[in-house]
Design an enzyme around this catalytic site. Structure first.
Site, PDB file in Angstrom:
ATOM      1  N   CYS B 104       0.976  -1.178  -0.076  1.00  0.00           N
ATOM      2  CA  CYS B 104       0.037  -0.051   0.077  1.00  0.00           C
ATOM      3  C   CYS B 104       0.923   1.248   0.107  1.00  0.00           C
ATOM      4  O   CYS B 104       1.523   1.548   1.025  1.00  0.00           O
ATOM      5  CB  CYS B 104      -0.839  -0.098   1.166  1.00  0.00           C
ATOM      6  SG  CYS B 104      -1.683   1.542   1.240  1.00  0.00           S
ATOM      7  N   CYS B 107      -0.724   4.366   2.202  1.00  0.00           N
ATOM      8  CA  CYS B 107      -0.756   4.315   3.771  1.00  0.00           C
ATOM      9  C   CYS B 107      -0.086   2.994   4.142  1.00  0.00           C
ATOM     10  O   CYS B 107       0.943   2.636   3.751  1.00  0.00           O
ATOM     11  CB  CYS B 107      -2.157   4.724   4.378  1.00  0.00           C
ATOM     12  SG  CYS B 107      -3.665   4.044   3.419  1.00  0.00           S
ATOM     13  N   SER B 108      -0.911   2.034   4.813  1.00  0.00           N
ATOM     14  CA  SER B 108      -0.421   0.804   5.062  1.00  0.00           C
ATOM     15  C   SER B 108      -1.643  -0.235   4.956  1.00  0.00           C
ATOM     16  O   SER B 108      -1.705  -1.100   5.956  1.00  0.00           O
ATOM     17  CB  SER B 108       0.244   0.877   6.499  1.00  0.00           C
ATOM     18  OG  SER B 108       1.352   1.601   6.548  1.00  0.00           O
ATOM     19  N   CYS B 109      -2.706  -0.069   4.066  1.00  0.00           N
ATOM     20  CA  CYS B 109      -3.707  -0.928   3.895  1.00  0.00           C
ATOM     21  C   CYS B 109      -3.133  -2.643   3.904  1.00  0.00           C
ATOM     22  O   CYS B 109      -2.337  -2.731   3.296  1.00  0.00           O
ATOM     23  CB  CYS B 109      -4.553  -0.804   2.848  1.00  0.00           C
ATOM     24  SG  CYS B 109      -5.376   0.771   3.045  1.00  0.00           S
TER      25      CYS B 109
END
Lengths: 243, 200
Positions: B104, B107-109
């Site tokens: 991702c 962000c950090s999905c």
């Protein structure tokens, strides 16, 4: 990974009113950037490196609900952090800063309340602000989560060649810079979902179809790029047909 | 509006976390039990062992594998794996000729119900920045050297679909039970930065 402000050699006091409006071309949009070094796996990593990170995670996870906002507003809050602050205390430092931002913006906590309380916890006697400003957003949600059923016909089909629009929208959106202006191929239809551009700003849900679009590495990065395919999910309004 | 940076004399993050918790507790908006419950869930109950259970079932039950690839959300739901960051799960199989890896960049999905919270390397700017630009170099740094004829696909999770990699079952595991197979499966293999090795 940790970045202290002193680590990057910048004193925040000299930054003055350096703000950047709401442009989304911020530090968070990392795809393709150079200069971040190598990647290593730590096989002994714990879920939380320290107790405060666990507390920051839990309060961050609850902050959207407590502020009457939503997941997209939380992501937008991450993007609204000053770039130095985005990096300063790592991932859960970011969550902590975002929780504070949403809770202050939407009238749950007074501006400066967290800093004042922190100083008091450190033994520096300061007065704590009591007046909140801002309020919880009023807007209609048509369900929980992000996925929606919509009646609109699909604008694109698997196999279509599409252009990732060269859009430069203010505020939150989910089109990374490295894709913009490039042509790819639709490889899958995904469930429709609320448009983050709208929900992050509490204007509407504007649910749209979502597509997985495949791009060739050499289209993105030039003829010397490694050969591979980049698949990314795009909302319908991020795409236009190629002529 | 972008937030201004805080002054240099700001309290360190652990103290600010304590301050925020105190303020919210005084307002009756959070309490220690509630926060601890959420934390314990992700420390003890939700993690890569969930994903490993799914992978081991897919390796041993061809019909389950078919359901998993057809409708990931429903198939992992058979184990009760659901919740935030798992609204729509898409399962992508890796094999000797096709290698898929997930990131991702914005962000950090990450598929929380199957893998728990993301590890540091997944959140590292270096991974987010580089795996969409030079995936083979990054994978090599992480210990995975792919043969030249392997087709690489990188998935950037930019919307609410969560991608989960079904690694290839290693050779030498024909006599292993589902539970033993699950023990072999690593978090890294389910994101696509590793493969599952044969038992030694």
């Amino acid at each position: 990974m940790r970045f202290g402000l002193s680590y990057v050699g910048i004193s925040t006091s000299c930054l003055g009113d350096l703000t950047r409006g709401e442009s989304v071309d911020g530090i968070h949009d990392m795809g393709g950037q150079h200069g971040w070094g190598s990647v290593a796996i730590d096989p002994d990593e714990k879920v939380f490196a320290s107790d405060w990170e666990a507390r920051a995670f839990a309060m961050g996870a609850m902050s959207a609900g407590l502020s009457g906002t939503n997941l997209d507003a939380f992501r937008h809050a991450l993007e609204r952090l000053h770039p130095l602050e985005y990096l300063a205390d790592g991932y859960y430092g970011r969550w902590l800063a975002c929780a504070e931002l949403l809770l202050v913006d939407h009238g749950v906590l007074p501006a400066g309340a967290v800093d004042a309380r922190a100083q008091n916890l450190l033994g520096n006697e300061v007065s704590e602000p009591t007046e909140t400003s801002g309020e919880k957003p009023q807007y209609e949600r048509n369900g929980s989560g992000s996925i929606r059923s919509i009646e609109d016909p699909h604008g694109f089909a698997v196999g279509d060649r599409v252009l990732a629009r060269n859009m430069h929208r203010e505020g939150h959106h989910r089109m990374p810079a490295y894709i913009r202006g490039h042509t790819g191929t639709v490889v899958a239809l995904r469930p429709a979902a609320v448009l983050p551009d709208s929900t992050a700003h509490f204007t509407a849900e504007d649910a749209q179809h979502v597509y997985t679009v495949a791009f060739s590495s050499t289209d993105l990065w030039g003829s010397t790029a490694e050969p591979y395919t980049l698949n990314i999910d795009l909302f319908e309004s991020y795409m236009e047909p190629t002529s | 509006m972008t937030a201004k940076p805080h002054p240099d004399d700001r309290a360190p993050a652990p103290i600010r976390a304590e301050a925020l918790e105190a303020l919210l507790t005084e307002k009756g908006l959070v309490n220690a039990d509630g926060l601890n419950g959420l934390i314990n869930r992700f420390v003890n109950d939700v993690g890569p062992m969930n994903g490993a259970t799914v992978v081991a079932r897919a390796w041993t039950d061809p019909e389950y594998r078919e359901r998993l690839l057809e409708d990931g959300t429903a198939a992992v739901g058979e184990f009760g794996f659901a919740g935030p960051q798992g609204e729509h799960i898409v399962v992508v199989p890796n094999d000797a000729k096709n290698h898929n890896v997930v990131v991702c960049t914005l962000c950090s999905c990450y598929p929380w119900p199957l893998l728990g919270l993301p590890p540091d390397w997944y959140k590292d700017p270096a991974y987010r920045a580089r795996v969409v630009r030079e995936p083979r170099v990054v994978l090599s740094e992480m210990g995975l050297n792919l043969a030249e004829d392997v087709e690489v696909t990188v998935w950037d999770s930019s919307a609410e679909n969560r991608y989960f990699i079904l690694p290839e079952r290693p050779s030498g595991t024909e006599d292993m039970s589902e539970e033993e197979l699950a023990e072999l499966v690593t978090r890294e293999a389910m994101v696509g930065v590793a493969v599952v090795g044969s038992p030694t």
